[in-house]
Design an enzyme around this catalytic site. Sequence first.
Site, mmCIF file in Angstrom:
data_model
loop_
_atom_site.group_PDB
_atom_site.id
_atom_site.type_symbol
_atom_site.label_atom_id
_atom_site.label_comp_id
_atom_site.label_asym_id
_atom_site.label_seq_id
_atom_site.Cartn_x
_atom_site.Cartn_y
_atom_site.Cartn_z
ATOM 1 N N MET A 199 88.654 -46.838 88.455
ATOM 2 C CA MET A 199 88.980 -47.049 90.030
ATOM 3 C C MET A 199 88.662 -48.518 90.176
ATOM 4 O O MET A 199 88.555 -49.319 88.967
ATOM 5 C CB MET A 199 87.905 -46.252 90.796
ATOM 6 C CG MET A 199 88.018 -44.631 90.728
ATOM 7 S SD MET A 199 86.845 -43.802 91.427
ATOM 8 C CE MET A 199 85.286 -43.977 90.479
ATOM 9 N N GLY A 214 86.326 -48.213 84.615
ATOM 10 C CA GLY A 214 87.576 -49.051 84.718
ATOM 11 C C GLY A 214 88.642 -48.136 85.471
ATOM 12 O O GLY A 214 89.746 -48.523 85.577
ATOM 13 N N TYR A 247 78.669 -12.942 68.990
ATOM 14 C CA TYR A 247 79.134 -14.230 68.287
ATOM 15 C C TYR A 247 80.436 -14.837 68.834
ATOM 16 O O TYR A 247 81.286 -14.012 69.552
ATOM 17 C CB TYR A 247 79.321 -13.999 66.858
ATOM 18 C CG TYR A 247 80.438 -12.929 66.479
ATOM 19 C CD1 TYR A 247 81.659 -13.512 66.056
ATOM 20 C CD2 TYR A 247 80.361 -11.499 66.476
ATOM 21 C CE1 TYR A 247 82.972 -12.570 66.089
ATOM 22 C CE2 TYR A 247 81.420 -10.630 66.071
ATOM 23 C CZ TYR A 247 82.776 -11.123 65.950
ATOM 24 O OH TYR A 247 83.686 -10.367 65.683
ATOM 25 N N ARG A 298 93.013 -13.847 58.319
ATOM 26 C CA ARG A 298 94.118 -13.397 58.633
ATOM 27 C C ARG A 298 94.945 -13.035 57.188
ATOM 28 O O ARG A 298 95.655 -13.769 56.489
ATOM 29 C CB ARG A 298 95.203 -14.450 59.456
ATOM 30 C CG ARG A 298 94.318 -14.539 60.735
ATOM 31 C CD ARG A 298 94.911 -15.912 61.402
ATOM 32 N NE ARG A 298 93.976 -16.864 60.766
ATOM 33 C CZ ARG A 298 93.676 -18.048 61.472
ATOM 34 N NH1 ARG A 298 93.764 -18.174 62.882
ATOM 35 N NH2 ARG A 298 92.788 -18.935 60.739
ATOM 36 N N GLU A 336 93.245 -7.379 72.330
ATOM 37 C CA GLU A 336 94.134 -8.618 72.817
ATOM 38 C C GLU A 336 95.257 -8.132 74.037
ATOM 39 O O GLU A 336 95.875 -8.930 74.390
ATOM 40 C CB GLU A 336 95.342 -8.939 71.516
ATOM 41 C CG GLU A 336 94.486 -9.209 70.312
ATOM 42 C CD GLU A 336 95.467 -9.004 68.902
ATOM 43 O OE1 GLU A 336 96.065 -9.921 68.573
ATOM 44 O OE2 GLU A 336 95.339 -7.823 68.288
ATOM 45 N N GLY A 344 90.670 -11.290 70.851
ATOM 46 C CA GLY A 344 91.844 -12.159 70.481
ATOM 47 C C GLY A 344 92.137 -12.791 71.681
ATOM 48 O O GLY A 344 93.417 -12.481 72.115
ATOM 49 N N HIS A 350 87.658 -53.302 77.725
ATOM 50 C CA HIS A 350 88.097 -52.029 78.240
ATOM 51 C C HIS A 350 88.546 -50.915 77.082
ATOM 52 O O HIS A 350 88.228 -50.137 76.950
ATOM 53 C CB HIS A 350 89.168 -52.064 79.143
ATOM 54 C CG HIS A 350 89.854 -50.943 79.696
ATOM 55 N ND1 HIS A 350 91.189 -50.412 78.793
ATOM 56 C CD2 HIS A 350 89.490 -50.045 80.649
ATOM 57 C CE1 HIS A 350 91.111 -49.357 79.651
ATOM 58 N NE2 HIS A 350 90.525 -49.024 80.669
ATOM 59 N N LYS A 372 76.511 -45.539 90.276
ATOM 60 C CA LYS A 372 76.341 -47.220 90.299
ATOM 61 C C LYS A 372 75.239 -47.509 91.577
ATOM 62 O O LYS A 372 74.222 -48.284 91.552
ATOM 63 C CB LYS A 372 77.632 -47.880 90.316
ATOM 64 C CG LYS A 372 77.450 -49.223 90.490
ATOM 65 C CD LYS A 372 78.723 -50.130 90.431
ATOM 66 C CE LYS A 372 79.602 -49.817 89.251
ATOM 67 N NZ LYS A 372 81.020 -50.400 89.092
ATOM 68 N N ARG A 375 82.822 -52.577 95.134
ATOM 69 C CA ARG A 375 82.919 -51.795 93.728
ATOM 70 C C ARG A 375 82.731 -50.341 93.829
ATOM 71 O O ARG A 375 82.016 -49.900 94.844
ATOM 72 C CB ARG A 375 81.742 -52.205 92.697
ATOM 73 C CG ARG A 375 82.063 -53.780 92.546
ATOM 74 C CD ARG A 375 80.756 -54.297 91.683
ATOM 75 N NE ARG A 375 81.246 -54.306 90.298
ATOM 76 C CZ ARG A 375 80.328 -54.664 89.389
ATOM 77 N NH1 ARG A 375 79.164 -54.822 89.604
ATOM 78 N NH2 ARG A 375 80.619 -54.622 87.891
ATOM 79 N N ARG A 379 91.456 -8.956 59.454
ATOM 80 C CA ARG A 379 92.244 -8.567 60.003
ATOM 81 C C ARG A 379 93.561 -7.952 59.297
ATOM 82 O O ARG A 379 94.079 -8.643 58.679
ATOM 83 C CB ARG A 379 92.856 -9.556 61.240
ATOM 84 C CG ARG A 379 93.858 -8.769 62.260
ATOM 85 C CD ARG A 379 94.389 -10.158 63.278
ATOM 86 N NE ARG A 379 95.305 -10.812 62.576
ATOM 87 C CZ ARG A 379 95.719 -12.019 63.162
ATOM 88 N NH1 ARG A 379 95.389 -12.462 64.472
ATOM 89 N NH2 ARG A 379 96.740 -12.819 62.635
ATOM 90 N N SER A 420 86.617 -7.511 68.723
ATOM 91 C CA SER A 420 86.782 -9.098 68.521
ATOM 92 C C SER A 420 87.767 -9.244 69.501
ATOM 93 O O SER A 420 89.049 -8.909 69.456
ATOM 94 C CB SER A 420 87.111 -9.333 67.092
ATOM 95 O OG SER A 420 87.162 -10.675 67.117
ATOM 96 N N ARG A 476 73.815 -48.232 83.696
ATOM 97 C CA ARG A 476 74.193 -46.996 83.551
ATOM 98 C C ARG A 476 74.030 -46.302 82.271
ATOM 99 O O ARG A 476 73.918 -47.044 81.482
ATOM 100 C CB ARG A 476 75.505 -46.763 84.071
ATOM 101 C CG ARG A 476 76.538 -47.364 83.098
ATOM 102 C CD ARG A 476 78.039 -47.343 83.659
ATOM 103 N NE ARG A 476 78.815 -48.264 82.852
ATOM 104 C CZ ARG A 476 80.013 -48.566 83.325
ATOM 105 N NH1 ARG A 476 80.350 -48.378 84.570
ATOM 106 N NH2 ARG A 476 80.685 -49.478 82.615
ATOM 107 N N CYS A 513 87.599 -14.524 68.697
ATOM 108 C CA CYS A 513 88.099 -15.059 67.589
ATOM 109 C C CYS A 513 89.357 -15.849 67.772
ATOM 110 O O CYS A 513 90.231 -16.219 66.774
ATOM 111 C CB CYS A 513 88.501 -13.922 66.550
ATOM 112 S SG CYS A 513 89.721 -12.960 66.844
#
Length: 869
Positions: free
Chosen positions: A102, A100, A846, A557, A740, A761, A451, A22, A91, A613, A759, A335, A826
Amino acid sequence: MPKRVYAFSEGNAKMKDLLGGKGANLAEMTNLGIPVPPGFTITTEACAAYAQDKKLPAGLLEEVEKFLKRLEKEMGKKLGDADNPLLVSVRSGAASSMPGMMDTVLNLGMNDESVLGLIAASGNERFAYDVYRRFIQMFGNVVLGVSHDEFEAEIEKMKHTRNVKNDVDLDAEDLKELVMNFKKVVRKTIGRDFPQNPLQQLELAIKAVFESWNNPRAIYYRQMNKLKGMLGTAVNVQAMVFGNLGNDSGTGVAFTRDPGTGEKRFFGEYLMNAQGEDVVAGIRTPLTISHLKKENPRVYSELEAIYKRVEKHYADMQDMEFTIEGGKLFLLQTRNGKRTAKAAVRIAVELVKEKMISEKEAVLRIDAYALDQLLHPTLDPKAKKVVIAKGLPASPGAACGTVVFTADEAEKQGKAGKSVILVRKETSPEDIHGMNQAKGILTARGGMTSHAAVVARGMGKCCVAGAEMIQVDSQKKQMKIGTKIIREGEVITLDGGTGEVILGKIATIEPKLDKDFAQLMKWADKYRKLKVRANADTPHDAAFARSFGAEGIGLTRTEHMFFQPKRIMAVREMIVAETEEARRKALAKLLPYQRDDFYAIFKAMKGLPVTVRLLDPPLHEFLPSEEKEIKALAKDLNITEEKLRSRMAMLHEVNPMMGLRGARLMVTYPEIVEMQARAIFEAAVKLKKEKVDVIPEVMIPLIGFMEEYYFLAEIVRKVAGEIIQKSGVQLKYAVGTMIEIPRACIRARKIARKAEFFSFGTNDLTQLTFGFSRDDAPKFVPTYIERGILESDPFSTLDQRGVGALIKMGIEKGRKDRKDLKCGICGEHGGDPASVEFCHRVGMNYVSCSPFRVPVARLAAAQAALREK
C-alpha cells in the site's frame, strides 16, 4: 460519532484490528518510552467507511485537524509554516503486515514557503530542496498518478548535465532546479499545478492511502497470503525526522535476528544522509548494521539496547525501521519480521529454549503454508558451474529458469508452466504478480532489506539482490555483465545461499532437514489428533514419505504401475479382448507385476497401513492416440488396424471422467477386481510369512450405489479369504470405498454397513459438486476469485460450504450404524493447511497428501488441535 483518530499515546499493541499493525506498535513503543516521533492514527473503520462511497466519513477531517494541532503544539512547529515548518509522513498499516503493498507519502507539508522555513531551521539549503524534490516525486506518483519514470528521467537528465554519478552529488542549485522541473512534469501530466496548501495535501494523501487498500497489488497479496477479515488499512500521520540532514544523519532497517537463517544476531542495513525509501528501494546499496558500530558507537549502542528490549517485549523477531537525525536516534516502526521458513523454525525453537514462548506457541507461530519452502532441492555443490555475477544472498534456496525482464512476462510464462527468473534493476510492489510466478528473482540494486529481498523471503522464493555488475536493460530485454550479454529466454541459475548467478542449468540435491525442524515436528506430533498418511505409488515414494513422518499410505494408485513398457502391452491386450477368457489371459500376465509392486510398497511401509485403490481411470487412457503408434500397436497385438480402431471407437466417451471408470468398469469386468485383489493378498501373505507386518486396505473407487459396493467388496473378500486360508497365516485387512460422488455422501449410511472405511477423494468430489472440469477450471476460476465469487481455487483449498457440507454429511451418516468407521481424505487437499483444519473439525481420522506435503499436514493438524482448545 465514533472515535476515528487516536494519538500514539492512546493506543497499544492489542489494538491491531482498529489501528493496524503499524499504528498499534507505534503506540506500544510510545508507551514503552522508546524514542518514537509523535503522531496519530486514523482507524481501519474510517477506511471501511471510505470504501463504501469514496468519501471521507463526515467529521473525519475536523478530527484530523484537532489531532494535527496537538502534534504541532508538541513539536513546536506548524504544518507548511514559512519559519519553522512541521513535515509529516502519511503511511498505511493493516492489521496483518503487507510490506510495500500500500502507499506511503513522506515529507508532506512541503511547499514554496515551507522550503524557505526548512532552510532557515536547518541552515542547510541542499537538504531543504532535496526534501522538497522527494516530496513532489512521491506525492506526484502516489497521489496524483504521475509516472515514477517521468521524475527519474528528470533526475538522470540533471545528473548527465552535471556529469555526476549519484543523486547525492547534486548540489543545492541542482536540486532547486529539479524542483522546478518536477513541478512542470506534474502540470504537464495532470493539467494543474502541484498543490501548495498543506491541509489539502494531507486530505489527498489520506484518501490515496485508503484507495491503496484496494489497489491490484494489495488485493493480489491478500489473496496470495490468504489474508481475510480485515476492515482496511489504518493511516499513520507522524512527525518527520530526517536521515538526509547531513553526514551525522541516516536511516536504516534492522532485524533482531537474521531473517534468512534465523541466527541470533543483529542484522540490518543503513545509509547515512538518506531517507528510508533509499534503503528499501535499492537506489543506493547500503552498509551492514555492524558498520554503524564503527561509524557511530553511541547510536549503535542505543539501537542495540532497543532491539533487545522490543524483541523481549514482543517475544518474537522484530523488523525495525530507524532514523538518525543530527546524531539522535528515532524508531519509526517495529513489527514481527518476515522470515524464511528455515528462519521461522529456528527462531521458534530457540525462543522456546530461551523461555520466551511455550512449545504450543512455537507450533502456532509457523506458517504451515510456508513450511513447504524447507522441503525443496538446493544446488549440488559438486556440480560444475560458471559464475557470471555475484550479489547478496537475499533469500535462500536455488532456482533455475529462463530469464525474463518484466513482471507481466514472468506471470505469463509462469502460468504457462515455464520456469522463469525475473531480472530487474530493482523490484517494486507493482512486480508482485510476476515475483509470485517466478522461480527466482535477481536484482542489480538493493540490499538484504530491499523490497525484492523481503518479499522473496516471505514467498519462499530464491533471491539474489544487489548484483551491481549487472546492467539491466528491460527495453532491449537483456542484461550485460562486462562484455557478456544475457538475453531474454536464456537459462540461468540462482543460488540464494551464496548470491551467485550461474550460467545455464545446475543439478540440484534433495533437502536435508535439521534438528530444529525435527524438534518442531516432535512438538507438532505431540499435540495433533489427526493421523497423516501419504499418497505414494512406488516403493521409493513410500520410503520417502515415511522419512517425512507419514503414518501409512492413504492412496496407492494401481493404474500408475501399468504404464511401464512390458506391462502396457498386457493392459492393451486386456482392453482389446472380446471375451472374458481373453481378458483373463491378459490379466494373468499383469498379475506378477502387480504382486511385485504391492510386495515392495508393503515392505517399505512395514507395520503401517497401505490403502490400495483399485483401477480407476477409463480404459482409453491406456491406448495410443498418434497414428504411427496405432499402426505399431495393431501389429504388436497381431490384429488388424480396422479391428483396433473399431475397439477404440467403442471405448470413446464424450465425457470419460464421468463414464466407464472405477466401480463401473469393475462391475462390467469383475475379472479386473479379482486379479488386483489376488495381487494384493498374495503379496501380503508372502510378507507375513517373512515375518513382516502388513496392513492392506483395499479401496473401491467411484462408488455411487450401495449395491455397487456390496457386489465388488464381496469379490475382494472372497479372493482374500481363499488366499489367506490357503497360506495359513493371520492377516488383518480392511475393505472400504473412495467417496467421490455426491450421491455416495447422501447414501453413506447404507454404504457404511459393509464398508470399513471412507476415503474422500476430494479432487473428483469437487469436480462433481461444482460441475467444474479440473482441467478447464483455470480458464475462469481466477476471474471468479478476482470478482469475489470464489474466495480461493476449490481444487487447492477445500470448499467448506459446499463440498465440505457433503463430506460432513457423509461422515455423520456413515457413523450412524458403524461408530468405528475410519474416515480420511486423499485428494490434493490433504496437504492444504486450511483443508486439514476442516478435516480435524469434522472428526476425520487421517489426511493423506503427497510425500513432500506430509510435514505441512502434520503441523497444520497440530495447529488445528491447538486452536480448537
